[in-house]
Design a protein around this motif. Sequence first.
Motif, PDB file in Angstrom:
ATOM      1  N   THR A  98       0.821  -1.218   0.000  1.00 19.54           N
ATOM      2  CA  THR A  98       0.000   0.000   0.000  1.00 19.54           C
ATOM      3  C   THR A  98       0.850   1.260   0.000  1.00 19.54           C
ATOM      4  OG1 THR A  98      -0.204  -0.047   2.416  1.00 19.54           O
ATOM      5  CG2 THR A  98      -1.951  -1.110   1.137  1.00 19.54           C
ATOM      6  N   GLU A  99       2.163   1.102   0.064  1.00 14.91           N
ATOM      7  CA  GLU A  99       3.058   2.262   0.134  1.00 14.91           C
ATOM      8  C   GLU A  99       4.203   2.131  -0.859  1.00 14.91           C
ATOM      9  OE1 GLU A  99       4.257   2.249   4.211  1.00 14.91           O
ATOM     10  OE2 GLU A  99       2.232   2.609   4.939  1.00 14.91           O
ATOM     11  N   LEU A 100       3.880   2.036  -2.128  1.00 11.92           N
ATOM     12  CA  LEU A 100       4.900   1.883  -3.162  1.00 11.92           C
ATOM     13  C   LEU A 100       5.219   3.237  -3.786  1.00 11.92           C
ATOM     14  CD1 LEU A 100       3.494  -1.334  -4.887  1.00 11.92           C
ATOM     15  CD2 LEU A 100       5.433  -1.181  -3.306  1.00 11.92           C
ATOM     16  N   PRO A 101       6.392   3.778  -3.514  1.00  9.90           N
ATOM     17  CA  PRO A 101       6.714   5.114  -4.032  1.00  9.90           C
ATOM     18  C   PRO A 101       6.816   5.150  -5.552  1.00  9.90           C
ATOM     19  CG  PRO A 101       8.613   4.120  -2.906  1.00  9.90           C
ATOM     20  CD  PRO A 101       7.467   3.182  -2.740  1.00  9.90           C
ATOM     21  N   GLY A 102       6.181   6.147  -6.139  1.00 10.60           N
ATOM     22  CA  GLY A 102       6.248   6.368  -7.572  1.00 10.60           C
ATOM     23  C   GLY A 102       5.357   5.482  -8.415  1.00 10.60           C
ATOM     24  N   VAL A 103       4.678   4.535  -7.811  1.00  8.79           N
ATOM     25  CA  VAL A 103       3.812   3.618  -8.557  1.00  8.79           C
ATOM     26  C   VAL A 103       2.443   4.265  -8.738  1.00  8.79           C
ATOM     27  CG1 VAL A 103       2.618   1.397  -8.456  1.00  8.79           C
ATOM     28  CG2 VAL A 103       5.025   1.555  -7.804  1.00  8.79           C
ATOM     29  N   GLU A 104       1.950   4.230  -9.969  1.00 15.88           N
ATOM     30  CA  GLU A 104       0.654   4.826 -10.278  1.00 15.88           C
ATOM     31  C   GLU A 104      -0.461   3.780 -10.375  1.00 15.88           C
ATOM     32  OE1 GLU A 104       2.247   8.487 -12.974  1.00 15.88           O
ATOM     33  OE2 GLU A 104       2.286   6.465 -13.803  1.00 15.88           O
ATOM     34  N   LEU A 105      -0.080   2.532 -10.643  1.00 15.20           N
ATOM     35  CA  LEU A 105      -1.044   1.445 -10.740  1.00 15.20           C
ATOM     36  C   LEU A 105      -0.413   0.189 -10.157  1.00 15.20           C
ATOM     37  CD1 LEU A 105      -3.716   0.152 -11.836  1.00 15.20           C
ATOM     38  CD2 LEU A 105      -2.458  -0.283 -13.971  1.00 15.20           C
ATOM     39  N   LEU A 106      -1.155  -0.465  -9.266  1.00 16.44           N
ATOM     40  CA  LEU A 106      -0.730  -1.750  -8.710  1.00 16.44           C
ATOM     41  C   LEU A 106      -1.704  -2.812  -9.208  1.00 16.44           C
ATOM     42  CD1 LEU A 106       0.883  -3.640  -6.838  1.00 16.44           C
ATOM     43  CD2 LEU A 106      -0.641  -2.920  -4.979  1.00 16.44           C
ATOM     44  N   ILE A 107      -1.166  -3.848  -9.817  1.00 13.95           N
ATOM     45  CA  ILE A 107      -1.976  -4.959 -10.295  1.00 13.95           C
ATOM     46  C   ILE A 107      -1.634  -6.175  -9.445  1.00 13.95           C
ATOM     47  CG2 ILE A 107      -2.518  -6.444 -12.263  1.00 13.95           C
ATOM     48  CD1 ILE A 107      -1.702  -4.135 -14.097  1.00 13.95           C
TER      49      ILE A 107
END
Length: 140
Positions: A98-107
């Motif tokens: 839930t805290e991925l820096p710079g990621v715009e979409l998590l699949i």
Amino acid sequence: MIKHYQKIAVAIDFSKQSMKALDRAILVAKDNDATVQLINVIDTESFGSIAAYDLNYAEQLKEESMTKMDQLKNQVAAAGIPVVEVVIKEGSPKEILTELPGVELLICGATGNTNLEKMLIGSVAEKIVRSATCDIQLVR
């Protein structure tokens, strides 16, 4: 309005669902000319007393994960994605994903390796949907 994604992460736990999520990430990344980040979280919070018996257990899992992740990185690159990152973290998947820096979409897969966790404390996917700061796509 359709959003253009530059960085797409895919949660990998090596389950069948996460492999489907990887396939989807490749398609979305191609449509967006996006970077793909493969992320694997070694759930050290579930170890419990295992660490007391074998202090090298997490390191062994990390090495095994790195080997598998390198294979997946090559698969993604062969599919035509020019920039592929591999991230392996230790900790709680619910927190890290839930805290991925710079990621715009998590699949991620709608379910993962353990259905027991879903029954006892709620699924990782549910936590991600409720708490992530980026867009989420669940794959069945």
